[in-house]
Design an enzyme around this catalytic site. Sequence first.
Site, PDB file in Angstrom:
ATOM      1  CG  ASP A  85      -0.223  -0.040   2.543  1.00  0.00           C
ATOM      2  OD1 ASP A  85       0.708  -0.860   2.692  1.00  0.00           O
ATOM      3  OD2 ASP A  85      -0.551   0.769   3.435  1.00  0.00           O
ATOM      4  CD  GLU A 149       4.077   1.248   6.989  1.00  0.00           C
ATOM      5  OE1 GLU A 149       4.739   1.671   7.943  1.00  0.00           O
ATOM      6  OE2 GLU A 149       3.763   1.979   6.034  1.00  0.00           O
TER       7      GLU A 149
HETATM    8 ZN   LIG Z   1       6.768   2.145   4.296  1.00  0.00          ZN
END
Ligand SMILES: [Zn+2]
Length: 454
Positions: A85, A149
């Site tokens: 992501d 994340e």
């Molecule tokens: Zn990162």
Amino acid sequence: MDFKRYIHAHSDELLASLAALVRIPSVEGEPEEGAPFGKEPARCLHEMLALCEKLGFPTENMDDRVGWCEYGEGEEMVAVLGHLDVVPAGDGWTESEPFSGEIKNGRIYGRGTMDDKGPMVAAVYALATLKQSGFQPSRRIRVIFGTNEETGCGDMAWYASHGGEMPVMGFTPDGEYPLINGEKGILNGTYTRTLHQTGDYILTRFEGGEASNISPAYAVAEVKCPTEAASKIAAEKVTVTPIDGGIRVEAEGVAVHGSTPELGENAIGRLAMALAQLPFTGETGECLAFVSERLGMETHGESLGLAMRDGVSGDLTMNVGVASFENETLSLTFSVRYPVTLPYELVYPRLKRGFTLGGFTETEMTHAAALYIPKDSELIRRLLGVYEAETGEKAEPKCIGGGTYAKSMPNIVAFGPIFPGDEVREHKPDEYMETRRVIQNAEIIASAMKALAE
Ligand SMILES: [Zn+2]
């Protein structure tokens, strides 16, 4: 046999694979069937797992949140953890379109090239080169792809709570070289105090800051009071303006990241100190005296009783990042980063007691435990050995106040992908990675996998 040969023979293919992944704008989106973090992160995960299969590795997809590929046999597993992501593109791109994957001037451009698609594609080709060289690891090597994340690490929380196997050792190329072996504990919280105001001086506005992890550059208050009050405040970087029925007080600060507040100046603290010069009475007077005396512009929580340090990671830091005043309630949001070897049980009660003594109530608190793996451990010695052999540079591990993806899984430290002195463009416009650095990461990751798994 040169176990890096496959990387060199396939470097164009590696960069083309990275460009294809960068073209997927994998910013978190609305959850939907088969895409718990939105359509694009899931599409990016599918594309990455397809690449792994093309390179000859078995893969697993855990609920479209986390996926992995694996190589080798063995009871134990070592991991390379990273994420697919990305943060939104934002404004200000001038060298390329944000999701282009364009290669020019020795660089590959686009959101995610450095953070963290570049390093993850490098990791997959690192695994491929080990396989092609015939290397037989005695521990399995797993490359794990998270997809959340940047916005909460719901991916790795899912992995942990749904039986995901934990590595005996590993690293995440989502920090910097040489290596980060300590990350301070983080307490982010909000404390509030409701004021029953009386007297000639009434606080009507108090606000400043944007986020707990940025020291505020500006804060403003308004006070209903006699107009002559303006002359009672004398402070640097503070402006007092008469307004209808009172005064407006504005304070300037210097914005820096909340993990290093000592490098900035806190506008909220400065504002409270200026207001404390006014003859507020009752609860408002008490509260402003507390904020100016116990917090003020201090950055180590000294007057709150939080001055603590250790030899490996230094001082505890405290940053009051956001203040607001609504419905007669003053609210302060802050970030405390405490030294890596100190227990949470020592820090948190002191913090809470400090604020409670000032009449504040806790309304929000999140905790991310500190991470610390000693310098003489097998993991740190082996990774630093790899870095020194690959770069010819002497390497010392370091401790930071920020948190990396390493905290989302046990036995993991941040190792790479950014080299000392290189420009850091992650989360900024014109994110890029030099193509030679992408390839060099693949080489280092291959050596590191070998060192941990042989
Ligand atoms: Zn990162």
